[in-house]
Motif scaffolding. Structure first.
Motif, PDB file in Angstrom:
ATOM      1  N   THR A 189       0.819  -1.205   0.000  1.00 13.85           N
ATOM      2  CA  THR A 189       0.000   0.000   0.000  1.00 13.85           C
ATOM      3  C   THR A 189       0.856   1.260   0.000  1.00 13.85           C
ATOM      4  OG1 THR A 189      -1.747  -1.201   1.174  1.00 13.85           O
ATOM      5  CG2 THR A 189      -1.864   1.195   1.220  1.00 13.85           C
ATOM      6  N   ARG A 190       1.953   1.231   0.748  1.00 12.09           N
ATOM      7  CA  ARG A 190       2.846   2.402   0.754  1.00 12.09           C
ATOM      8  C   ARG A 190       3.403   2.664  -0.640  1.00 12.09           C
ATOM      9  NH1 ARG A 190       4.792   0.233   5.614  1.00 12.09           N
ATOM     10  NH2 ARG A 190       6.657  -0.540   4.592  1.00 12.09           N
ATOM     11  N   GLY A 191       3.592   1.610  -1.427  1.00 13.86           N
ATOM     12  CA  GLY A 191       4.137   1.771  -2.771  1.00 13.86           C
ATOM     13  C   GLY A 191       3.093   2.026  -3.838  1.00 13.86           C
ATOM     14  N   ALA A 192       1.816   2.101  -3.457  1.00 14.57           N
ATOM     15  CA  ALA A 192       0.735   2.245  -4.436  1.00 14.57           C
ATOM     16  C   ALA A 192       0.293   3.690  -4.615  1.00 14.57           C
ATOM     17  CB  ALA A 192      -0.448   1.382  -4.018  1.00 14.57           C
ATOM     18  N   TYR A 197      -4.771   9.605  -4.329  1.00 17.91           N
ATOM     19  CA  TYR A 197      -6.218   9.451  -4.170  1.00 17.91           C
ATOM     20  C   TYR A 197      -6.712  10.104  -2.876  1.00 17.91           C
ATOM     21  CZ  TYR A 197      -4.980   5.918  -7.603  1.00 17.91           C
ATOM     22  OH  TYR A 197      -4.471   5.272  -8.692  1.00 17.91           O
ATOM     23  N   GLY A 198      -5.863  10.914  -2.270  1.00 19.32           N
ATOM     24  CA  GLY A 198      -6.237  11.574  -1.029  1.00 19.32           C
ATOM     25  C   GLY A 198      -6.226  10.664   0.172  1.00 19.32           C
ATOM     26  N   LEU A 199      -5.475   9.559   0.080  1.00 19.49           N
ATOM     27  CA  LEU A 199      -5.436   8.580   1.158  1.00 19.49           C
ATOM     28  C   LEU A 199      -4.061   8.573   1.815  1.00 19.49           C
ATOM     29  CD1 LEU A 199      -7.210   5.593  -0.660  1.00 19.49           C
ATOM     30  CD2 LEU A 199      -8.248   7.500   0.591  1.00 19.49           C
ATOM     31  N   VAL A 200      -4.000   8.013   3.005  1.00 23.21           N
ATOM     32  CA  VAL A 200      -2.746   7.900   3.742  1.00 23.21           C
ATOM     33  C   VAL A 200      -2.554   6.457   4.158  1.00 23.21           C
ATOM     34  CG1 VAL A 200      -2.867  10.265   4.617  1.00 23.21           C
ATOM     35  CG2 VAL A 200      -3.871   8.415   5.953  1.00 23.21           C
ATOM     36  N   VAL A 201      -1.333   6.109   4.557  1.00 23.77           N
ATOM     37  CA  VAL A 201      -1.065   4.762   5.063  1.00 23.77           C
ATOM     38  C   VAL A 201      -0.461   4.877   6.458  1.00 23.77           C
ATOM     39  CG1 VAL A 201      -0.740   3.671   2.832  1.00 23.77           C
ATOM     40  CG2 VAL A 201       1.194   4.734   3.955  1.00 23.77           C
ATOM     41  N   ARG A 258      -6.155   0.903   2.310  1.00 25.09           N
ATOM     42  CA  ARG A 258      -6.111  -0.531   2.535  1.00 25.09           C
ATOM     43  C   ARG A 258      -5.976  -1.236   1.182  1.00 25.09           C
ATOM     44  NH1 ARG A 258     -10.865  -2.212   6.794  1.00 25.09           N
ATOM     45  NH2 ARG A 258     -10.526  -0.605   8.381  1.00 25.09           N
ATOM     46  N   ARG A 259      -5.232  -2.277   1.170  1.00 28.69           N
ATOM     47  CA  ARG A 259      -5.120  -3.077  -0.044  1.00 28.69           C
ATOM     48  C   ARG A 259      -6.352  -3.966  -0.176  1.00 28.69           C
ATOM     49  NH1 ARG A 259      -0.208  -7.390  -1.339  1.00 28.69           N
ATOM     50  NH2 ARG A 259      -0.610  -7.614  -3.584  1.00 28.69           N
ATOM     51  N   THR A 260      -6.943  -3.985  -1.345  1.00 28.85           N
ATOM     52  CA  THR A 260      -8.070  -4.874  -1.621  1.00 28.85           C
ATOM     53  C   THR A 260      -7.507  -6.193  -2.130  1.00 28.85           C
ATOM     54  OG1 THR A 260      -9.419  -2.962  -2.229  1.00 28.85           O
ATOM     55  CG2 THR A 260     -10.239  -5.137  -2.855  1.00 28.85           C
ATOM     56  N   THR A 261      -7.661  -7.231  -1.349  1.00 27.38           N
ATOM     57  CA  THR A 261      -7.045  -8.521  -1.680  1.00 27.38           C
ATOM     58  C   THR A 261      -8.097  -9.580  -1.982  1.00 27.38           C
ATOM     59  OG1 THR A 261      -6.991  -9.419   0.555  1.00 27.38           O
ATOM     60  CG2 THR A 261      -5.176  -7.955  -0.089  1.00 27.38           C
ATOM     61  N   ASP A 262      -7.629 -10.705  -2.456  1.00 25.88           N
ATOM     62  CA  ASP A 262      -8.482 -11.854  -2.735  1.00 25.88           C
ATOM     63  C   ASP A 262      -8.172 -12.998  -1.766  1.00 25.88           C
ATOM     64  OD1 ASP A 262      -9.319 -10.475  -5.109  1.00 25.88           O
ATOM     65  OD2 ASP A 262      -7.471 -11.152  -6.057  1.00 25.88           O
ATOM     66  N   ARG A 263      -7.714 -12.657  -0.563  1.00 22.83           N
ATOM     67  CA  ARG A 263      -7.353 -13.697   0.392  1.00 22.83           C
ATOM     68  C   ARG A 263      -7.814 -13.306   1.789  1.00 22.83           C
ATOM     69  NH1 ARG A 263      -0.725 -12.774   0.314  1.00 22.83           N
ATOM     70  NH2 ARG A 263      -0.719 -10.707   1.306  1.00 22.83           N
ATOM     71  N   GLU A 264      -8.311 -14.285   2.517  1.00 23.23           N
ATOM     72  CA  GLU A 264      -8.798 -14.067   3.888  1.00 23.23           C
ATOM     73  C   GLU A 264      -8.425 -15.260   4.751  1.00 23.23           C
ATOM     74  OE1 GLU A 264     -12.510 -11.405   2.197  1.00 23.23           O
ATOM     75  OE2 GLU A 264     -12.877 -13.472   2.856  1.00 23.23           O
ATOM     76  N   GLY A 265      -8.104 -14.998   6.015  1.00 24.47           N
ATOM     77  CA  GLY A 265      -7.630 -16.044   6.905  1.00 24.47           C
ATOM     78  C   GLY A 265      -8.548 -16.271   8.093  1.00 24.47           C
TER      79      GLY A 265
END
Length: 279
Positions: A189-192, A197-201, A258-265
């Protein structure tokens, strides 16, 4: 053979943010997925300026709007929704309790003040009707220590306690994130370029929420890139609560990327003790 799953969540949008991939994955497999939502998120902060009059309205106008958002999100994911205190799932309705220290928590109808025997009986009745193979909810700290998430965990346990051994689900899981994933996602996310987009990490050394655990505590993983379209549609349905900046980047009202991912634990637990299920 098709399975039946019941997921218990605190507010509209929680189902998508924490389990959207899992829901869409199981629906695509032909499984029957039920999502129980405990409140309508009346205390939520509203992101779109053209809807800001809903926030904090004395008539709780946000509740009806978020109910519509939830219905749209569940439709995108393919799940069946149930609202605690609505549609036959118990007679007592519960209101969003707000964050820790919120005045909303002092209200008698706040979810944190729910009688767990009563609310648990409503959920237990649904579990007896659906007879799920799998039940999923938050860890004891509610993922990130929100009072309603903690109460949703307690509610689920109260309902399971009211079931006979023969009525218990085969598998019970708490929602967890492996620390390796959390670190990877934060670095990604820091590298994205979220600032574009007006967002922070958060900073690299900022603490993760309690649901981020050592990798070995995560016993089950759902990873399915084919669910991406459904998850994104569900995130966009929650327009008052979620900013979808790109297909890979979203944020809540705090604008933390937040990164939108395709994985959940998940971690499998004993439905009676909530201790980790023995290997």
């Amino acid at each position: 053979m098709a399975q039946r799953l019941v997921l218990v969540h605190a507010h509209p949008d929680d189902e998508t943010l924490t389990c959207g991939t899992t829901i869409a994955h199981h629906v695509a497999r032909g499984d029957e997925v039920h999502v129980v939502t405990c409140t309508l998120g009346e205390e939520g902060e509203v992101i779109p300026p053209d809807l800001e009059e809903l926030e904090g309205h004395p008539d709780d106008l946000l509740a009806a709007h978020r109910r519509g958002e939830l219905a749209a999100a569940l439709d995108a994911l393919g799940a069946t929704g149930h609202l605690l205190g609505h549609d036959g799932l118990g007679s007592r309705r519960y209101r969003d309790s707000g964050m820790v220290g919120s005045a909303a928590a002092a209200r008698p109808d706040a979810f944190v003040n729910a009688d767990l025997a009563e609310a648990g009986a409503a959920l237990a009745a649904l579990l007896r009707e659906v007879r799920p193979d799998v039940v999923i909810t938050y860890d004891p700290q509610g993922g990130y220590s929100h009072p309603d998430h903690i109460q949703a965990h307690r509610l689920t346990r109260a309902a399971l306690d009211q079931l006979a051994d023969t009525e218990l689900p085969t598998h019970t899981y708490e929602i967890l994130t492996p620390r390796t994933w959390a670190d990877e996602d934060r670095a990604w996310t820091r590298g994205a370029s979220p600032a574009a987009y007006g967002l922070v990490v958060p900073g690299a050394d900022d603490p993760h929420p309690p649901s981020v655990v050592d990798d070995e505590r995560v016993t089950h993983v759902v990873e399915d890139p084919a669910t991406r379209a459904a998850k994104l549609a569900a995130l966009r349905a929650h327009e008052t609560q979620v900013i979808v900046a790109t297909d890979d980047l979203h944020a809540l009202s705090n604008r933390i990327a937040r990164r939108t991912t395709d994985r959940e634990g998940f971690g499998r637990v004993d439905p009676r003790t909530w201790e980790p299920w023995p290997d």
